[in-house]
Motif scaffolding. Structure first.
Motif, PDB file in Angstrom:
ATOM      1  N   ILE A   1       0.839  -1.206   0.000  1.00  0.00           N
ATOM      2  CA  ILE A   1       0.000   0.000   0.000  1.00  0.00           C
ATOM      3  C   ILE A   1       0.868   1.247   0.000  1.00  0.00           C
ATOM      4  O   ILE A   1       0.595   2.215  -0.719  1.00  0.00           O
ATOM      5  N   LEU A   2       1.948   1.215   0.784  1.00  0.00           N
ATOM      6  CA  LEU A   2       2.842   2.371   0.874  1.00  0.00           C
ATOM      7  C   LEU A   2       3.482   2.671  -0.475  1.00  0.00           C
ATOM      8  O   LEU A   2       3.658   3.835  -0.849  1.00  0.00           O
ATOM      9  N   SER A   3       3.819   1.619  -1.229  1.00  0.00           N
ATOM     10  CA  SER A   3       4.414   1.841  -2.550  1.00  0.00           C
ATOM     11  C   SER A   3       3.413   2.507  -3.489  1.00  0.00           C
ATOM     12  O   SER A   3       3.778   3.384  -4.279  1.00  0.00           O
ATOM     13  N   TYR A   4       2.130   2.112  -3.392  1.00  0.00           N
ATOM     14  CA  TYR A   4       1.099   2.745  -4.214  1.00  0.00           C
ATOM     15  C   TYR A   4       0.916   4.210  -3.804  1.00  0.00           C
ATOM     16  O   TYR A   4       0.780   5.092  -4.657  1.00  0.00           O
ATOM     17  N   VAL A   5       0.914   4.442  -2.499  1.00  0.00           N
ATOM     18  CA  VAL A   5       0.772   5.821  -2.002  1.00  0.00           C
ATOM     19  C   VAL A   5       1.946   6.670  -2.470  1.00  0.00           C
ATOM     20  O   VAL A   5       1.778   7.829  -2.879  1.00  0.00           O
ATOM     21  N   GLY A   6       3.149   6.102  -2.433  1.00  0.00           N
ATOM     22  CA  GLY A   6       4.331   6.831  -2.885  1.00  0.00           C
ATOM     23  C   GLY A   6       4.257   7.200  -4.352  1.00  0.00           C
ATOM     24  O   GLY A   6       4.616   8.304  -4.744  1.00  0.00           O
ATOM     25  N   THR A   7       3.784   6.260  -5.168  1.00  0.00           N
ATOM     26  CA  THR A   7       3.637   6.538  -6.603  1.00  0.00           C
ATOM     27  C   THR A   7       2.603   7.632  -6.844  1.00  0.00           C
ATOM     28  O   THR A   7       2.826   8.552  -7.638  1.00  0.00           O
ATOM     29  N   ALA A   8       1.469   7.529  -6.138  1.00  0.00           N
ATOM     30  CA  ALA A   8       0.434   8.555  -6.277  1.00  0.00           C
ATOM     31  C   ALA A   8       0.945   9.912  -5.830  1.00  0.00           C
ATOM     32  O   ALA A   8       0.700  10.936  -6.486  1.00  0.00           O
ATOM     33  N   ALA A   9       1.690   9.931  -4.720  1.00  0.00           N
ATOM     34  CA  ALA A   9       2.239  11.190  -4.217  1.00  0.00           C
ATOM     35  C   ALA A   9       3.248  11.779  -5.193  1.00  0.00           C
ATOM     36  O   ALA A   9       3.331  12.996  -5.381  1.00  0.00           O
ATOM     37  N   MET A  10       4.024  10.908  -5.834  1.00  0.00           N
ATOM     38  CA  MET A  10       5.006  11.359  -6.814  1.00  0.00           C
ATOM     39  C   MET A  10       4.321  12.085  -7.970  1.00  0.00           C
ATOM     40  O   MET A  10       4.752  13.180  -8.381  1.00  0.00           O
ATOM     41  N   LEU A  11       3.237  11.501  -8.489  1.00  0.00           N
ATOM     42  CA  LEU A  11       2.497  12.123  -9.594  1.00  0.00           C
ATOM     43  C   LEU A  11       1.812  13.411  -9.143  1.00  0.00           C
ATOM     44  O   LEU A  11       1.871  14.432  -9.836  1.00  0.00           O
ATOM     45  N   TRP A  12       1.175  13.348  -7.991  1.00  0.00           N
ATOM     46  CA  TRP A  12       0.441  14.502  -7.475  1.00  0.00           C
ATOM     47  C   TRP A  12       1.380  15.667  -7.191  1.00  0.00           C
ATOM     48  O   TRP A  12       1.140  16.799  -7.631  1.00  0.00           O
ATOM     49  N   VAL A  13       2.477  15.397  -6.470  1.00  0.00           N
ATOM     50  CA  VAL A  13       3.413  16.462  -6.102  1.00  0.00           C
ATOM     51  C   VAL A  13       4.086  17.048  -7.344  1.00  0.00           C
ATOM     52  O   VAL A  13       4.190  18.267  -7.494  1.00  0.00           O
ATOM     53  N   GLY A  14       4.546  16.168  -8.241  1.00  0.00           N
ATOM     54  CA  GLY A  14       5.218  16.654  -9.444  1.00  0.00           C
ATOM     55  C   GLY A  14       4.326  17.547 -10.280  1.00  0.00           C
ATOM     56  O   GLY A  14       4.730  18.633 -10.724  1.00  0.00           O
ATOM     57  N   ALA A  15       3.078  17.116 -10.489  1.00  0.00           N
ATOM     58  CA  ALA A  15       2.154  17.909 -11.302  1.00  0.00           C
ATOM     59  C   ALA A  15       1.780  19.211 -10.610  1.00  0.00           C
ATOM     60  O   ALA A  15       1.649  20.256 -11.261  1.00  0.00           O
ATOM     61  N   GLU A  16       1.614  19.180  -9.288  1.00  0.00           N
ATOM     62  CA  GLU A  16       1.245  20.413  -8.568  1.00  0.00           C
ATOM     63  C   GLU A  16       2.363  21.441  -8.633  1.00  0.00           C
ATOM     64  O   GLU A  16       2.116  22.641  -8.783  1.00  0.00           O
ATOM     65  N   ILE A  17       3.609  20.978  -8.534  1.00  0.00           N
ATOM     66  CA  ILE A  17       4.749  21.896  -8.648  1.00  0.00           C
ATOM     67  C   ILE A  17       4.752  22.573 -10.018  1.00  0.00           C
ATOM     68  O   ILE A  17       4.937  23.787 -10.128  1.00  0.00           O
ATOM     69  N   ILE A  18       4.544  21.770 -11.061  1.00  0.00           N
ATOM     70  CA  ILE A  18       4.525  22.328 -12.420  1.00  0.00           C
ATOM     71  C   ILE A  18       3.339  23.261 -12.601  1.00  0.00           C
ATOM     72  O   ILE A  18       3.464  24.359 -13.177  1.00  0.00           O
ATOM     73  N   ALA A  19       2.170  22.855 -12.093  1.00  0.00           N
ATOM     74  CA  ALA A  19       0.964  23.671 -12.243  1.00  0.00           C
ATOM     75  C   ALA A  19       1.135  25.038 -11.598  1.00  0.00           C
ATOM     76  O   ALA A  19       0.702  26.061 -12.150  1.00  0.00           O
ATOM     77  N   HIS A  20       1.788  25.080 -10.437  1.00  0.00           N
ATOM     78  CA  HIS A  20       1.981  26.359  -9.750  1.00  0.00           C
ATOM     79  C   HIS A  20       3.033  27.232 -10.431  1.00  0.00           C
ATOM     80  O   HIS A  20       3.131  28.426 -10.134  1.00  0.00           O
ATOM     81  N   GLY A  21       3.811  26.626 -11.324  1.00  0.00           N
ATOM     82  CA  GLY A  21       4.778  27.415 -12.077  1.00  0.00           C
ATOM     83  C   GLY A  21       4.205  28.028 -13.342  1.00  0.00           C
ATOM     84  O   GLY A  21       4.872  28.816 -14.014  1.00  0.00           O
ATOM     85  N   ILE A  22       2.971  27.653 -13.693  1.00  0.00           N
ATOM     86  CA  ILE A  22       2.300  28.176 -14.895  1.00  0.00           C
ATOM     87  C   ILE A  22       1.066  28.947 -14.446  1.00  0.00           C
ATOM     88  O   ILE A  22       0.164  28.361 -13.824  1.00  0.00           O
ATOM     89  N   PRO A  23       0.992  30.240 -14.693  1.00  0.00           N
ATOM     90  CA  PRO A  23      -0.122  31.054 -14.177  1.00  0.00           C
ATOM     91  C   PRO A  23      -1.498  30.481 -14.499  1.00  0.00           C
ATOM     92  O   PRO A  23      -2.377  30.446 -13.632  1.00  0.00           O
ATOM     93  N   PHE A  24      -1.702  30.000 -15.743  1.00  0.00           N
ATOM     94  CA  PHE A  24      -3.019  29.515 -16.143  1.00  0.00           C
ATOM     95  C   PHE A  24      -3.457  28.324 -15.297  1.00  0.00           C
ATOM     96  O   PHE A  24      -4.557  28.294 -14.729  1.00  0.00           O
ATOM     97  N   THR A  25      -2.587  27.311 -15.193  1.00  0.00           N
ATOM     98  CA  THR A  25      -2.942  26.115 -14.428  1.00  0.00           C
ATOM     99  C   THR A  25      -2.980  26.403 -12.927  1.00  0.00           C
ATOM    100  O   THR A  25      -3.771  25.795 -12.191  1.00  0.00           O
ATOM    101  N   SER A  26      -2.155  27.330 -12.470  1.00  0.00           N
ATOM    102  CA  SER A  26      -2.196  27.716 -11.059  1.00  0.00           C
ATOM    103  C   SER A  26      -3.543  28.325 -10.707  1.00  0.00           C
ATOM    104  O   SER A  26      -4.141  28.006  -9.664  1.00  0.00           O
ATOM    105  N   HIS A  27      -4.056  29.171 -11.597  1.00  0.00           N
ATOM    106  CA  HIS A  27      -5.380  29.770 -11.378  1.00  0.00           C
ATOM    107  C   HIS A  27      -6.475  28.706 -11.409  1.00  0.00           C
ATOM    108  O   HIS A  27      -7.447  28.779 -10.641  1.00  0.00           O
ATOM    109  N   LEU A  28      -6.332  27.717 -12.288  1.00  0.00           N
ATOM    110  CA  LEU A  28      -7.328  26.646 -12.358  1.00  0.00           C
ATOM    111  C   LEU A  28      -7.390  25.874 -11.030  1.00  0.00           C
ATOM    112  O   LEU A  28      -8.484  25.562 -10.537  1.00  0.00           O
TER     113      LEU A  28
END
Length: 294
Positions: free
Chosen positions: A216-243
């Motif tokens: 379960i922890l490995s699945y959570v880690g993978t999900a966190a990796m995708l979520w965190v990576g995308a959120e970092i990128i989204a906050h670096g782009i004004p349009f997606t950050s506003h969304l």
């Protein structure tokens, strides 16, 4: 003196706030590390985790924190692109993990067969090196986010907060990882070396539960990796950050639902971005001479 004292009093609050901001990366770091001791001598597990933790702390304190401070002073514009590159790497790694769950590669040797080709000492060094490579990406994200939270503070505050975050997170992550990997040994000890039937039953329960927990922890880690990576990128782009901000505001009356919706949106976006990066990597490997598609 009063201003300085008040400023120093803010440090615990700044450390707590920064730790909360990097919680997703901390979850990821905690989830991915136990796999690096799987298949190794149980007697060496804590020693291996200590090696990884020591190198992680060294990187945070003596390389990443000073680098963030220098960049923040001389080239603050570079921090967001660096964060986004790290986020893209996390998305790529997350996609690779998801892809490996749903695909089979019969031409690849099982890990147990690969282990036989090298000595235990070489395998240990290889695992530690792999863990440190992954950790330095996550640690760079942590320290860059930590700096972003104190960028407007006095230099002394910046240094103290970043060092405190580095030490606290490293101790917390690898302390918990050490507890996870030795939990089955603790359970076995309770099951075999106590006279209390209830304690023995509890110990056997730990032993049975830990393989499921690690999965379960490995699945959570993978999900966190995708979520965190995308959120970092989204906050670096004004349009997606506003969304993302609009999504949170639309569900502000339901905080748990808002968090889940944001995490789900980022996870799906991270998976899509990871797929795109994977296709680019495969294309580059095909066109570059001497490269083979992995």
């Amino acid at each position: 003196m009063k201003v300085s004292a008040a400023s120093l009093d803010d440090i615990p609050a700044q450390v707590a706030k920064t730790t909360g901001k990097v919680s997703g990366i901390v979850i990821d770091d905690t989830a991915v590390t136990p796999k690096y001791v799987v298949g190794l001598d149980p007697a060496r597990e804590l020693a291996i985790i200590y090696q990884i933790a020591k190198k992680s702390l060294f990187n945070k304190l003596l390389i990443l924190s000073p680098a963030a401070l220098v960049l923040g002073y001389f080239a603050p514009w570079a921090i967001t692109p660096i964060l986004m590159l790290g986020g893209a790497y996390l998305c790529f790694e997350g996609y690779e993990k998801v892809h490996s769950l749903f695909s089979k590669h019969p031409e690849v040797q099982p890990e147990s067969e690969q282990m036989q080709a090298i000595t235990p000492e070489e395998l240990e060094k290889e695992r530690v090196a792999g863990a440190v490579r992954t950790d330095i990406i996550l640690s760079a994200e942590i320290m860059a986010i930590a700096y972003s939270q104190v960028a407007k503070s006095a230099l002394v505050n910046q240094i103290i907060v970043m060092l405190a975050v580095a030490v606290f997170i490293t101790v917390a992550v690898y302390g918990f990882v050490g507890l996870i990997v030795k939990a089955d040994d603790i359970g076995l000890h309770l099951a075999e070396n106590t006279d209390s039937p209830a304690t023995q039953k509890f110990g056997r329960g730990i032993v049975k539960f830990m393989p499921h927990f690690l999965r379960i922890l490995s699945y959570v880690g993978t999900a966190a990796m995708l979520w965190v990576g995308a959120e970092i990128i989204a906050h670096g782009i004004p349009f997606t950050s506003h969304l993302l901000d609009d999504l949170e505001q639309a569900l502000a009356s339901l905080p748990a639902v808002a968090w889940l919706a944001k995490a789900l949106a980022c996870g799906i976006g991270g998976l899509a971005l990871g797929f795109l990066i994977d296709q680019i990597v495969r294309l580059v490997k095909k066109v570059m001479p001497g490269q083979k598609e992995g």
